[in-house]
Design a protein around this motif. Structure first.
Motif, PDB file in Angstrom:
ATOM      1  N   ALA A  64       0.833  -1.202   0.000  1.00 12.11           N
ATOM      2  CA  ALA A  64       0.000   0.000   0.000  1.00 12.11           C
ATOM      3  C   ALA A  64       0.863   1.246   0.000  1.00 12.11           C
ATOM      4  N   VAL A  67       2.393   2.000  -3.339  1.00  9.77           N
ATOM      5  CA  VAL A  67       1.502   2.662  -4.293  1.00  9.77           C
ATOM      6  C   VAL A  67       1.241   4.105  -3.880  1.00  9.77           C
ATOM      7  N   ILE A  68       0.966   4.325  -2.575  1.00 10.58           N
ATOM      8  CA  ILE A  68       0.619   5.673  -2.134  1.00 10.58           C
ATOM      9  C   ILE A  68       1.791   6.621  -2.343  1.00 10.58           C
ATOM     10  N   GLY A  72       1.669   7.378  -6.160  1.00 13.79           N
ATOM     11  CA  GLY A  72       0.738   8.463  -5.893  1.00 13.79           C
ATOM     12  C   GLY A  72       1.395   9.812  -5.729  1.00 13.79           C
TER      13      GLY A  72
ATOM     14  N   LEU B   5      -7.286 -12.182  -0.185  1.00 14.63           N
ATOM     15  CA  LEU B   5      -6.366 -12.209  -1.313  1.00 14.63           C
ATOM     16  C   LEU B   5      -5.950 -13.623  -1.664  1.00 14.63           C
ATOM     17  N   ILE B   7      -4.393 -15.971  -0.061  1.00 12.49           N
ATOM     18  CA  ILE B   7      -2.996 -16.294   0.191  1.00 12.49           C
ATOM     19  C   ILE B   7      -2.845 -17.786   0.460  1.00 12.49           C
ATOM     20  N   ALA B 126      -6.180  -6.702   4.522  1.00 14.33           N
ATOM     21  CA  ALA B 126      -5.657  -6.295   5.824  1.00 14.33           C
ATOM     22  C   ALA B 126      -5.329  -4.806   5.839  1.00 14.33           C
ATOM     23  N   ILE B 127      -4.936  -4.280   4.681  1.00 16.85           N
ATOM     24  CA  ILE B 127      -4.591  -2.858   4.645  1.00 16.85           C
ATOM     25  C   ILE B 127      -5.826  -1.986   4.568  1.00 16.85           C
ATOM     26  N   LEU B 130      -6.213   1.820   3.691  1.00 13.73           N
ATOM     27  CA  LEU B 130      -5.062   2.308   2.929  1.00 13.73           C
ATOM     28  C   LEU B 130      -5.266   2.079   1.435  1.00 13.73           C
ATOM     29  N   LEU B 133      -6.718   5.083   0.020  1.00 10.92           N
ATOM     30  CA  LEU B 133      -5.743   6.145  -0.219  1.00 10.92           C
ATOM     31  C   LEU B 133      -4.898   5.835  -1.444  1.00 10.92           C
ATOM     32  N   ALA B 134      -4.492   4.563  -1.576  1.00  8.94           N
ATOM     33  CA  ALA B 134      -3.669   4.176  -2.712  1.00  8.94           C
ATOM     34  C   ALA B 134      -4.422   4.435  -4.015  1.00  8.94           C
ATOM     35  N   SER B 137      -4.967   8.040  -4.944  1.00  7.67           N
ATOM     36  CA  SER B 137      -3.794   8.673  -5.539  1.00  7.67           C
ATOM     37  C   SER B 137      -3.591   8.206  -6.978  1.00  7.67           C
ATOM     38  N   VAL B 138      -4.118   7.037  -7.310  1.00 11.66           N
ATOM     39  CA  VAL B 138      -4.050   6.595  -8.708  1.00 11.66           C
ATOM     40  C   VAL B 138      -5.040   7.390  -9.556  1.00 11.66           C
ATOM     41  N   HIS B 185      -8.451   1.021  16.079  1.00 13.93           N
ATOM     42  CA  HIS B 185      -7.267   0.162  16.224  1.00 13.93           C
ATOM     43  C   HIS B 185      -7.150  -0.823  15.073  1.00 13.93           C
ATOM     44  N   LEU B 187      -7.097  -1.204  10.455  1.00 14.70           N
ATOM     45  CA  LEU B 187      -7.240  -0.598   9.131  1.00 14.70           C
ATOM     46  C   LEU B 187      -8.380  -1.232   8.354  1.00 14.70           C
TER      47      LEU B 187
END
Lengths: 243, 408
Positions: A64, A67-68, A72, B5, B7, B126-127, B130, B133-134, B137-138, B185, B187
């Motif tokens: 993450a 990418v950010i 980004g 994902l 895994i 899990a992220i 985030l 946010l990722a 930004s794309v 506590h 994400l």
């Protein structure tokens, strides 16, 4: 790495193969494409491939952040600079700006490759795989482990790094700032500007050919014809009227 | 918790469930975009005392479909100066984040289908947040590359405006998300939603103190370039902004992305601050009830966006940047510190609050000084200008920025 492990499942292998292909194609594209913007986009593609590989290795937070921060922020900054400075023209690869640049690059690249192979093969460089223990402890996501590690064991390096970044930002602001023009009638820049451009009559002419005129000329140029010069289209016009 | 994902490998049932989730989410998003565009046009026309679309389907509800078909069959123009590859790529880069962000939104509770516990959301990485946010930004890339690759001036200006705005407000958005993460506590969006369940007072709006919520809503509006922050397509100045040169299907994709983003972001607001699918009431409806709550809350925000669009004028660019950098970012940073301190102990909270007061006055003072300095400079320039021949003023103002000019 997954390809050589017995524990790798089929989806793992497929994901790895695709992501690796993206990375390789992307990084080749960065080097090969002649256009700066295309290079930057290829870089983004490479970064995404690497992010997928991070997820594959169970390092989601790293993916993450990759990418950010990189895709980004940093590449966006690259693009801004490329677009605003107007260097968005294709460059010829034939010209070599520095003598011996390619050979050096090749040697350094091989050196990095050797280092990666050494790092990948075992624990030789550091003697241990991880400094903070296993990243995945039970059911907790590794973000927690990473956070605890950064803000307890490695607090000082972390803070020093952030101080370094702040210093860099302040430095950039100081360097980029223009010295303030002296405010006041006598030393205001207007008379000096007049002195630069010569007699007021000429200046007046220039003013009439201000941004408005420039805009029109640019539009004419952007027709894509090579005949941007004043003479050539005129002859075209005459021929047209004759025939 | 699931294994979003894959895994640890997949079996057939997991695979089928994942595919069904993706398809359902995709279809629901597309249909809701269609309805959203119709809704916006209808509500705005009501507010402006006109009828709005009323030809295609009952109440004109199929108007968007008709428009889509029309756009699909239009000629696809490509400007001569365009960078062909990037020009084609940009609409997809704009659409993709809008689609993907919705995957982390929990639209309902947890159901059991054929002995498989299924969360009613496409993925729960899990992220978690985030990922938002990722991807946001794309989203900048779509806008930026569309403007640049058109090879013309207005789109470039619009794109620079839009991307600068998006990058600026991302900071405030991120900081108010951190406040939520600090309270939960975690994400993961699922955990964030679960912790808000059972009582309205547990919703993050109240647990974080209302300020992060307000900051987030404003920042998201700017991020979406919805009015009053839609300077990037100021018609009077920039024609249509970054998508001026686009037509046909590619324009439709931008349009789709814009409205899809509006819906997705409203859903994210509901998830982060308003308890997501949580709500009191009739549990005999079982799994459907939370989904209805979720949809209801989202529609409230969608209506809010339409309402704001109908009633507020567009802002000036420097005001926009002022709000972003000088108000929202310091405020969200200070609030984040206070929340973090209160998490430790009351005493720390009070201490940080007290420490914030002089910093606030310092900031105010610095803003005052800079404003006064700018005013003084403006007066000086004006005075110098009035002494001059009016014809050469424009030229001087162009040259005045030359640093070397002062030496001669």
């Amino acid at each position: 790495m997954h390809l050589f492990l017995a524990s790798a499942t089929l989806p793992d292998t497929i994901t790895f193969a695709i992501a690796a292909a993206i990375c390789i194609v992307g990084s080749l594209g960065v080097v090969v494409s002649t256009h700066p913007v295309h290079s930057a986009l290829m870089l983004v593609m490479t970064l995404f491939g690497v992010a997928v590989l991070f997820v594959e290795e169970n390092a989601q937070f790293l993916a993450a952040v990759q990418v950010i921060v990189y895709a980004g922020a940093i590449v966006v900054l690259f693009l801004f600079v490329i677009m605003l400075l107007g260097v968005d023209r294709a460059e010829s690869i034939a010209a070599d700006p520095l003598r011996g640049q390619r050979l050096t690059a090749l040697l350094l690249g091989l050196l990095v490759l050797a280092e990666v192979v050494l790092l990948g093969r075992g624990r030789w460089p550091t003697g241990a795989h991880s400094t903070a223990g296993a990243l995945n402890q039970g059911t907790k996501p590794n973000v927690n482990v990473l956070g605890t590690s950064i803000f307890t064991t490695f607090l000082l390096p972390f803070e020093i790094t952030s101080a370094l970044l702040v210093i860099a930002i302040v430095g950039a602001v100081v360097l980029a700032r223009r010295p303030r023009r002296p405010v006041g009638g006598a030393s205001s820049p207007i008379p000096s500007a007049k002195g630069l451009t010569g007699p007021p009559e000429a200046e007046g002419d220039d003013t009439d050919r201000g941004p408005l005129q420039m805009g029109v000329e640019d539009l004419e140029d952007s027709d894509g014809l090579e005949a941007g010069r004043p003479g050539v289209p005129a002859t075209h016009g005459q021929e047209g009227s004759k025939s | 918790m699931g294994d979003p994902l894959f895994i640890h490998g997949v079996d057939l049932a997991v695979f089928v469930i994942a595919v069904v989730k993706v398809v359902v989410a995709f279809v629901v998003l597309l249909v809701s975009v269609m309805l959203m565009i119709w809704f916006e046009r209808k509500v705005i026309s009501d507010m402006q005392n006109r009828i709005g679309p009323n030809r295609a389907g009952p109440f004109g509800i199929l108007q968007t479909l008709a428009d889509g078909i029309k756009l699909f069959f239009k000629e696809d123009l490509m400007p001569t100066n365009a960078d062909r590859v990037v020009f084609k790529l940009a609409p997809y880069l704009a659409l993709l984040p809008a689609l993907l962000i919705f995957t982390i939104v929990p639209v309902g509770g947890v159901v059991t289908i054929a002995h498989h516990t299924v969360e009613l959301q496409v993925a729960d990485p899990a992220i978690g947040i985030l990922f938002l946010l990722a991807l946001s930004s794309v989203a900048v890339y779509g806008t930026m590359l569309a403007g640049w690759s058109s090879g013309s001036k207005y789109p470039l200006l619009g794109a620079v405006r839009a991307s600068a705005q998006m990058i600026s407000y991302e900071a405030a958005m991120g900081l108010s998300i951190v406040a939520v993460v600090l309270e939960s506590h975690s994400l993961s969006t699922r955990t964030i939603v679960d912790l808000q369940a059972s009582s309205v007072l547990h919703w993050n709006v109240f647990r974080t103190g209302v300020i992060p919520f307000l900051i987030f809503v404003v920042a998201v509006t700017a991020e979406l370039q919805r009015p009053p922050f839609d300077l990037s397509e100021g018609e009077q100045e920039l024609v249509g902004g970054f998508h001026t040169e686009y037509s046909s299907l590619r324009f439709a994709l931008f349009f789709l992305a814009e409205f899809m983003n509006t819906i997705t972001m409203s859903a994210i607001i509901v998830t982060l601050f308003l308890g997501g699918p949580d709500g009191p009431g009739f549990h005999f409806l079982r799994w459907l009830w939370p989904i209805l709550w979720f949809a209801g809350k989202t529609v409230v925000f969608l209506y809010g966006y339409v309402w704001v669009r109908a009633s507020l004028p567009r802002m000036r660019y420097d005001q926009l940047m002022d709000i972003g950098w000088k108000l929202l970012i310091p405020l969200s940073l200070a609030w984040l510190l206070i929340i973090a301190a209160i998490e430790q102990s009351r005493l720390w909270g009070v201490a940080i609050l007290v420490a914030c007061v002089p910093i606030y006055f310092l900031l105010q003072r610095s803003r005052q000084v800079s404003r006064r300095r700018a005013e003084m400079q403006a007066v000086e320039t004006e005075r110098a200008r009035s002494r001059k021949d009016p014809r050469s003023v424009l030229f001087d103002s162009l040259l005045a920025d030359e640093p070397a000019g002062g030496e001669h």
